[in-house]
Design a protein around this motif. Structure first.
Motif, PDB file in Angstrom:
ATOM      1  N   ALA A  68      10.177  -9.724  -7.094  1.00 43.66           N
ATOM      2  CA  ALA A  68       9.633  -8.371  -6.977  1.00 43.66           C
ATOM      3  C   ALA A  68       9.077  -8.063  -5.593  1.00 43.66           C
ATOM      4  N   ARG A  69       8.812  -9.103  -4.787  1.00 41.18           N
ATOM      5  CA  ARG A  69       8.336  -8.911  -3.408  1.00 41.18           C
ATOM      6  C   ARG A  69       9.483  -8.790  -2.415  1.00 41.18           C
ATOM      7  N   GLY A  70      10.698  -9.064  -2.887  1.00 44.22           N
ATOM      8  CA  GLY A  70      11.844  -9.083  -1.982  1.00 44.22           C
ATOM      9  C   GLY A  70      12.092 -10.457  -1.381  1.00 44.22           C
ATOM     10  N   MET A  71      11.428 -11.479  -1.901  1.00 39.93           N
ATOM     11  CA  MET A  71      11.632 -12.829  -1.395  1.00 39.93           C
ATOM     12  C   MET A  71      12.895 -13.399  -2.029  1.00 39.93           C
ATOM     13  N   ARG A  72      13.737 -14.017  -1.193  1.00 39.68           N
ATOM     14  CA  ARG A  72      15.029 -14.550  -1.612  1.00 39.68           C
ATOM     15  C   ARG A  72      14.951 -16.062  -1.778  1.00 39.68           C
ATOM     16  N   LEU A  73      15.508 -16.542  -2.863  1.00 40.15           N
ATOM     17  CA  LEU A  73      15.643 -17.974  -3.074  1.00 40.15           C
ATOM     18  C   LEU A  73      17.081 -18.338  -2.747  1.00 40.15           C
TER      19      LEU A  73
ATOM     20  N   VAL B 296       9.751 -15.976  -7.051  1.00 38.72           N
ATOM     21  CA  VAL B 296      10.401 -17.204  -6.598  1.00 38.72           C
ATOM     22  C   VAL B 296       9.444 -17.912  -5.643  1.00 38.72           C
ATOM     23  N   PRO B 297       9.582 -19.222  -5.475  1.00 36.81           N
ATOM     24  CA  PRO B 297       8.741 -19.921  -4.504  1.00 36.81           C
ATOM     25  C   PRO B 297       9.042 -19.410  -3.095  1.00 36.81           C
ATOM     26  N   ALA B 298       8.036 -19.347  -2.268  1.00 37.63           N
ATOM     27  CA  ALA B 298       8.224 -18.894  -0.890  1.00 37.63           C
ATOM     28  C   ALA B 298       7.479 -19.823   0.056  1.00 37.63           C
ATOM     29  N   GLU B 299       8.092 -20.088   1.187  1.00 39.17           N
ATOM     30  CA  GLU B 299       7.517 -20.903   2.256  1.00 39.17           C
ATOM     31  C   GLU B 299       7.001 -19.959   3.346  1.00 39.17           C
ATOM     32  N   PRO B 300       6.113 -20.448   4.219  1.00 38.25           N
ATOM     33  CA  PRO B 300       5.579 -19.577   5.281  1.00 38.25           C
ATOM     34  C   PRO B 300       6.652 -18.950   6.183  1.00 38.25           C
ATOM     35  N   HIS B 301       7.797 -19.631   6.384  1.00 39.84           N
ATOM     36  CA  HIS B 301       8.842 -19.090   7.261  1.00 39.84           C
ATOM     37  C   HIS B 301       9.747 -18.076   6.556  1.00 39.84           C
TER      38      HIS B 301
END
Length: 179
Positions: A116-121, A157-162
Motif C-alpha cells: 500500500a506504500r508503493g514498496m516493491r518486493l 512487504v518488507p522494506a530495506e533502507p535503500h
C-alpha cells in the motif's frame, strides 16, 4: 492459472498499462520479458514498439547488474541460461551499457508484490535495486511502474533502507498510484 488465463491476463495487463499517460508520451521505455509465472509482457512490448517507443530490455550480467539492449520484436530475443538460475529471454542485438536505463521515460519493473506504500518486493537478486540506484545517481526521474497480478498487491512487504517506492502498479484489473 491455465494457459488461457495467462494469455487473458497478459492482454488485460497490456490494455491497462497502455492507458497510462506516462506510457502514452514515453519515447524510451525500459521493460523486461516476463518469465515463469510472471504476468506476460510481450503483448505490451509489441504495442509500445507499434506506438513508436524505443523499448530497452535487460541482459543479466555475471554480478547480477543489468546491461540493456533494444527490443526489435520477439524474433530479436535469445534464451540465455545464467548458471543454475532460470533461463531469460534477452535482446540479441548490441549491448548499450548499464547506464542506458537512465534514458528511459518509464521503467517497468518486475516484482513479487507491491504494498500500500508503493514498496516493491523483488526476487532478491538486487538487479533492480542497482537500476534504481543508478537512476538516482544520474538524477534521472522516470516513472517507476510495477506489473503484477491483482493478488500480488498486498498490505505490506518488507522494506530495506535503500528501497524506494514505485509510482504505480498495473494489474489486469486496473492501475493503482502511490503518492
Amino acid at each position: 492459472m491455465t494457459a488461457d488465463d495467462v494469455r487473458e491476463s497478459a492482454a488485460a495487463l497490456a490494455r491497462q498499462a497502455l492507458g497510462l499517460p506516462e506510457l502514452a508520451h514515453a519515447r524510451t521505455v525500459a521493460a523486461y520479458v516476463s518469465v515463469g509465472s510472471e504476468p506476460g509482457t510481450l503483448a505490451l512490448l509489441d504495442a509500445l514498439r507499434a506506438r513508436g517507443a524505443r523499448v530497452l530490455l535487460p541482459a543479466l550480467l555475471p554480478d547480477n547488474d543489468l546491461d540493456w539492449g533494444a527490443y526489435e520484436g520477439e524474433e530479436s530475443l535469445t534464451r540465455v541460461r545464467h548458471g543454475a538460475k532460470m533461463a531469460l529471454l534477452e535482446p540479441s542485438g548490441p549491448r548499450l551499457g548499464p547506464d542506458a536505463v537512465t534514458e528511459a521515460d518509464v521503467v517497468l519493473l518486475p516484482g513479487l508484490a507491491v504494498d500500500a506504500r508503493g514498496m516493491r518486493l523483488g526476487r532478491g537478486g538486487g538487479s533492480y535495486d542497482r537500476v534504481l540506484a543508478r537512476l538516482d545517481r544520474a538524477g534521472a526521474r522516470p516513472a517507476l511502474v510495477v506489473l503484477l497480478y491483482d493478488t500480488e498487491v498486498v498490505a505490506r512487504v518488507p522494506a530495506e533502507p535503500h528501497d524506494r517506492p514505485v509510482h504505480a502498479v498495473v494489474t489486469p484489473s486496473g492501475v493503482r498510484r502511490f503518492g
